[in-house]
Design a protein around this motif. Structure first.
Motif, mmCIF file in Angstrom:
data_model
loop_
_atom_site.group_PDB
_atom_site.id
_atom_site.type_symbol
_atom_site.label_atom_id
_atom_site.label_comp_id
_atom_site.label_asym_id
_atom_site.label_seq_id
_atom_site.Cartn_x
_atom_site.Cartn_y
_atom_site.Cartn_z
ATOM 1 N N ALA A 1 0.966 -0.864 -0.424
ATOM 2 C CA ALA A 1 0.027 -0.057 -0.082
ATOM 3 C C ALA A 1 0.911 0.652 -0.118
ATOM 4 O O ALA A 1 0.767 1.875 -0.720
ATOM 5 C CB ALA A 1 -0.837 -0.143 1.512
ATOM 6 N N ALA B 1 -4.346 -4.022 2.098
ATOM 7 C CA ALA B 1 -3.773 -2.886 1.461
ATOM 8 C C ALA B 1 -4.860 -1.870 0.794
ATOM 9 O O ALA B 1 -4.600 -0.730 1.778
ATOM 10 C CB ALA B 1 -2.676 -3.269 0.454
ATOM 11 N N LEU C 1 -5.169 1.797 2.596
ATOM 12 C CA LEU C 1 -5.087 3.090 1.464
ATOM 13 C C LEU C 1 -7.550 4.221 1.607
ATOM 14 O O LEU C 1 -6.612 4.848 1.206
ATOM 15 C CB LEU C 1 -4.731 2.390 0.023
ATOM 16 C CG LEU C 1 -4.212 2.034 0.148
ATOM 17 C CD1 LEU C 1 -3.806 1.099 -1.419
ATOM 18 C CD2 LEU C 1 -2.762 3.149 0.229
#
Length: 453
Positions: free
Chosen positions: A53, A129, A133
């Motif tokens: 990420a 991830a 994010l």
């Protein structure tokens, strides 16, 4: 400052401006290091997701920062001309473009899990991830805003503020990470979501800090006056200068990401040695990046003054000081490679000796790497100060990807030099960039400034 400014005065000015910028870049480097260390203690799957990420976030952040970096030479030039109105206009449009870029990135953050799975990542890592994010991606807006203000402050020679605000952000990030990842001090244990929230908190705090500082210390520049009023002419100028800077940065970052993939093809030990040697090189690169920022500001000042002597003397001063740092780094890499590498390894690591042996070989190559990497990044800074960004972008793209990566492949695999061959490809690519950029600066940019009009 006068047109008769001596070399010694230039050296002093570069150090006064440059040392805080170097410290700020090093502080920024510790933010990523802190995230990695703390998430590594929390869990390996979460660390893998964070690494993935963070890579995507940084790629977009560096590309979007091109508009912020464009503000630096423009503000430096306008300040040298005493043009307060254009300083405000350029900074304001840098913030506008950064906001527009952030809005374009939001969908990518929100559906990043689908993208990462399509790129071959495991479903769990991709989903973790994405979880990171969707929170941390919001922080891209204040992060880009901070970059615009840092460029604005650096161009006006308020570099100590840049240093202390970056240190503040690093401290807030570390404290918030510890509390929110592990659930310390009464905070909930949020794992990777905690790391994302800490990142947003650090960016927001830094943005608040730079805004307050700018309003208090530089009231003569009313940045917020008619902030929402469109300024199409200046928007085009900042955009035209900024997007090549963003792509140039991406090209270099992408080259190093590609070499990590190549190292992974060879094996675990080469990848580990590469990672440690690259961390050491990244730390020393921050020194030259700081000098590059100074080069941008002082070249922008020279352009605003129309003073070729100021440009030439200032250029030699910043190149010489960067060269001194290169000599010190080369000495360290050649004389004490194993103690430096050992800082990143556990004493009971089973493959410690193999990593130290290969890492020492890579640091020998890195000694040559330091010289060319420093030269190319400082000259890029000088050319940006003269608002020359498109041809340097093409030079960088050719040197990194048209020469450096193919040579790395050839020496690493076809010539069977392994990890040392891959790093030799980096040296050749960056060396070509340094030579071509130096030629452009001294043969074209400096003479062009000497022409009337």
């Amino acid at each position: 400052m006068t047109q008769s400014m001596t070399y010694s005065a230039h050296f002093r000015a570069v150090l006064v401006m440059g040392l805080p910028l170097i410290g700020g870049h090093l502080a920024q480097l510790t933010i990523g290091l802190t995230d990695t260390l703390m998430m590594g203690r929390y869990g390996v799957p979460e660390l893998a997701a964070l690494t993935l990420a963070s890579t995507l976030f940084m790629v977009l952040f560096l590309f979007g920062s091109g508009f912020a970096f464009a503000v630096m030479p423009m503000v430096a030039q306008f300040a040298a001309q005493g043009d307060l109105t254009h300083i405000r206009r350029a900074t304001r449009m840098g913030l506008w473009l950064s906001t527009a870029f952030f809005l374009l990135c939001l969908p990518l953050f929100w559906w990043s899990g689908t993208l990462l799975q399509a790129l071959g990542q495991t479903p769990q890592v991709a989903l973790d991830a994405q979880l990171y994010l969707r929170i941390a991606g919001v922080g891209l807006l204040p992060a880009l805003g901070v970059m615009v203000f840092k460029s604005y402050l650096a161009a006006l020679e308020h570099t100590r503020a840049v240093l202390w605000l970056t240190v503040l952000a690093a401290i807030i990030n570390a404290v918030a990470n510890y509390a929110l990842i592990f659930g310390e001090w009464g905070a909930p244990e949020l794992g990777i979501r905690g790391a994302a929230l800490a990142s947003v908190a650090a960016h927001l705090s830094a943005l608040a800090g730079v805004i307050v500082y700018a309003r208090m210390k530089l009231p003569q520049y009313p940045l917020w006056q008619r902030f929402w009023r469109p300024d199409t002419e200046m928007l085009r100028e900042v955009f035209a200068l900024g997007w090549p800077i963003g792509l140039t940065t991406l090209a270099e970052v992408g080259l190093f990401a590609a070499t990590a993939v190549l190292m992974g093809w060879i094996g675990t030990v080469p990848l580990a040695a590469h990672g440690i040697a690259l961390q050491l090189s990244a730390a020393t690169f921050m020194v030259h990046l700081g000098f590059s920022n100074v080069a941008t500001v002082r070249a922008g000042q020279a352009r605003g003054r129309g003073d070729v002597t100021y440009l030439v003397r200032g250029s030699w001063a910043v190149l010489a000081l960067s060269g001194v740092a290169v000599i010190a780094t080369i000495a360290a890499f050649l004389l004490i490679p194993e103690p430096l590498l050992a800082l990143f390894l556990s004493p009971d690591e089973p493959q410690r000796e193999a990593i130290l042996r290969l890492g020492s070989q890579l640091l020998i190559v890195a000694a040559a790497f330091q010289l060319v990497d420093a030269a190319q990044v400082v000259v890029l800074g000088l050319l940006r100060g003269l608002q020359d960004t498109r041809v340097p972008m093409l030079i960088a793209g050719f040197s990194y990807w048209g020469l450096g990566l193919p040579v790395a492949l050839g020496l690493g695999f076809w010539a069977d030099w392994g990890a040392v061959g891959i790093w030799s490809g980096l040296v050749i690519g960056l060396g070509m960039a340094a030579l071509l950029l130096l030629r452009r600066f001294w043969a074209r940019a400096v003479p062009a400034m000497a022409q009337p009009g």
